[in-house]
Design a protein around this motif. Structure first.
Motif, PDB file in Angstrom:
ATOM      1  N   ASN A 120      -3.891   6.795  38.887  1.00  0.00           N
ATOM      2  CA  ASN A 120      -5.286   6.993  39.277  1.00  0.00           C
ATOM      3  C   ASN A 120      -5.952   8.048  38.398  1.00  0.00           C
ATOM      4  O   ASN A 120      -5.286   8.789  37.667  1.00  0.00           O
ATOM      5  CB  ASN A 120      -5.395   7.380  40.767  1.00  0.00           C
ATOM      6  CG  ASN A 120      -4.647   8.670  41.080  1.00  0.00           C
ATOM      7  OD1 ASN A 120      -4.798   9.681  40.399  1.00  0.00           O
ATOM      8  ND2 ASN A 120      -3.844   8.637  42.125  1.00  0.00           N
ATOM      9  N   ASP A 121      -7.265   8.126  38.453  1.00  0.00           N
ATOM     10  CA  ASP A 121      -8.030   9.009  37.576  1.00  0.00           C
ATOM     11  C   ASP A 121      -7.641  10.472  37.753  1.00  0.00           C
ATOM     12  O   ASP A 121      -7.563  11.226  36.778  1.00  0.00           O
ATOM     13  CB  ASP A 121      -9.530   8.842  37.832  1.00  0.00           C
ATOM     14  CG  ASP A 121     -10.047   7.496  37.365  1.00  0.00           C
ATOM     15  OD1 ASP A 121      -9.350   6.861  36.555  1.00  0.00           O
ATOM     16  OD2 ASP A 121     -11.138   7.088  37.800  1.00  0.00           O
ATOM     17  N   GLU A 124      -4.392  11.202  35.963  1.00  0.00           N
ATOM     18  CA  GLU A 124      -4.611  11.206  34.510  1.00  0.00           C
ATOM     19  C   GLU A 124      -5.251  12.514  34.069  1.00  0.00           C
ATOM     20  O   GLU A 124      -4.841  13.113  33.065  1.00  0.00           O
ATOM     21  CB  GLU A 124      -5.501  10.032  34.102  1.00  0.00           C
ATOM     22  CG  GLU A 124      -4.788   8.703  34.030  1.00  0.00           C
ATOM     23  CD  GLU A 124      -5.669   7.619  33.450  1.00  0.00           C
ATOM     24  OE1 GLU A 124      -6.802   7.948  33.019  1.00  0.00           O
ATOM     25  OE2 GLU A 124      -5.241   6.455  33.427  1.00  0.00           O
ATOM     26  N   ARG A 125      -6.244  12.959  34.794  1.00  0.00           N
ATOM     27  CA  ARG A 125      -6.934  14.210  34.451  1.00  0.00           C
ATOM     28  C   ARG A 125      -5.998  15.411  34.567  1.00  0.00           C
ATOM     29  O   ARG A 125      -6.124  16.374  33.828  1.00  0.00           O
ATOM     30  CB  ARG A 125      -8.149  14.388  35.355  1.00  0.00           C
ATOM     31  CG  ARG A 125      -9.234  13.350  35.113  1.00  0.00           C
ATOM     32  CD  ARG A 125     -10.340  13.453  36.141  1.00  0.00           C
ATOM     33  NE  ARG A 125     -11.329  12.395  35.942  1.00  0.00           N
ATOM     34  CZ  ARG A 125     -12.389  12.215  36.709  1.00  0.00           C
ATOM     35  NH1 ARG A 125     -12.592  13.020  37.753  1.00  0.00           N
ATOM     36  NH2 ARG A 125     -13.241  11.245  36.457  1.00  0.00           N
ATOM     37  N   GLN A 227     -15.131  12.919  28.391  1.00  0.00           N
ATOM     38  CA  GLN A 227     -15.741  12.900  29.724  1.00  0.00           C
ATOM     39  C   GLN A 227     -17.204  12.465  29.629  1.00  0.00           C
ATOM     40  O   GLN A 227     -17.677  11.664  30.444  1.00  0.00           O
ATOM     41  CB  GLN A 227     -15.637  14.278  30.363  1.00  0.00           C
ATOM     42  CG  GLN A 227     -16.018  14.316  31.839  1.00  0.00           C
ATOM     43  CD  GLN A 227     -15.746  15.651  32.449  1.00  0.00           C
ATOM     44  OE1 GLN A 227     -15.798  16.681  31.790  1.00  0.00           O
ATOM     45  NE2 GLN A 227     -15.431  15.670  33.736  1.00  0.00           N
ATOM     46  N   TYR A 232     -12.772   8.246  30.771  1.00  0.00           N
ATOM     47  CA  TYR A 232     -11.808   8.394  31.873  1.00  0.00           C
ATOM     48  C   TYR A 232     -12.532   8.818  33.129  1.00  0.00           C
ATOM     49  O   TYR A 232     -13.673   9.218  33.069  1.00  0.00           O
ATOM     50  CB  TYR A 232     -10.696   9.386  31.508  1.00  0.00           C
ATOM     51  CG  TYR A 232     -11.155  10.803  31.369  1.00  0.00           C
ATOM     52  CD1 TYR A 232     -11.205  11.641  32.488  1.00  0.00           C
ATOM     53  CD2 TYR A 232     -11.540  11.312  30.139  1.00  0.00           C
ATOM     54  CE1 TYR A 232     -11.626  12.953  32.357  1.00  0.00           C
ATOM     55  CE2 TYR A 232     -11.948  12.618  30.013  1.00  0.00           C
ATOM     56  CZ  TYR A 232     -12.006  13.430  31.110  1.00  0.00           C
ATOM     57  OH  TYR A 232     -12.417  14.739  30.989  1.00  0.00           O
TER      58      TYR A 232
END
Length: 232
Positions: A120-121, A124-125, A227, A232
């Protein structure tokens, strides 16, 4: 008596320093580069605190003093930089291109693997700053909506794996130039990798020290661009 011992500030200090030097002795005794004193220290401390039911806060009463010195002690890295300044200027294009390539490889690999494994985002971040030094990595993770704990763990694991496997990778890929070794360790494995680079030689240490700061700056800039672009 055990409680009185663990409540003492010396407990955290002596435990941390003692385990680290114990790990160094093991590595020198067995002559194995993959035996990492930092990894051994982390593992034993976690197990000991859990088995003895010692609160983390008690341990940090003393260990926190060591933690507070981590920032100021990085100033020491300026010495090899100064001594090797002519060499750094001579190879400036190779150094900059190597750092940029390493940062791009780090970021792109996280995004690609994230897509492949369906991360999920938020995860990843949290993983994007895994190859930069911890203070900057935490700040960046918080800014882009990551989970600080995951970021810290990923940074530590990246540094440990990079430092432990560096000698093997250099030997397999026949990487012998000190500039290349320093670039690889500093860009991919941040401060932990730099400690390994310093063991290899002053040139490796100087280049790795430079790579830490430059890689962190480039990472922050590229993540901001990604960003804004909505990648993402």
């Amino acid at each position: 008596m055990i409680e009185a011992l663990t409540n003492n500030h010396l407990f955290g200090i002596l435990l941390t320093v003692g385990l680290f030097y114990g790990g160094m002795w093991l590595r020198n005794y067995f002559r194995k580069n993959w035996i990492n004193p930092l990894l051994i220290s982390i593992f034993v401390i976690v197990v000991l605190l859990q088995l003895a039911h010692i609160p983390y806060e008690q341990y940090m009463q003393g260990a926190g003093i060591i933690h507070d010195f981590l920032g100021p002690v990085t100033v020491v890295l300026a010495l090899p930089l100064y001594r090797q300044r002519r060499l750094l200027v001579k190879y400036k294009l190779a150094i900059i291109s190597g750092i940029v390539s390493g940062v791009l490889a780090s970021l792109v690999s996280v995004l690609l693997l994230g897509r492949v494994f369906g991360l999920n985002d938020m995860l990843e971040r949290s993983l994007l700053p895994h190859s930069i030094t911890t203070p900057i990595g935490i700040a960046l993770s918080n800014d882009i909506g990551g989970i600080e704990g995951i970021t810290v763990v990923s940074i530590i694991l990246t540094g440990l794996i990079g430092a432990s496997m560096a000698s093997v990778i250099f030997r397999l890929l026949r990487i012998t130039h000190p500039i290349a070794k320093g670039l690889g360790l500093g860009t991919a494995a941040h401060a932990i990798g730099t400690s390994k680079a310093i063991e290899m030689g002053e040139t490796e240490g100087a280049v790795s020290s430079l790579s830490i700061g430059v890689a962190a700056i480039i990472t922050v800039v590229l993540v901001a661009i990604m960003q804004i672009a909505g990648w993402y």
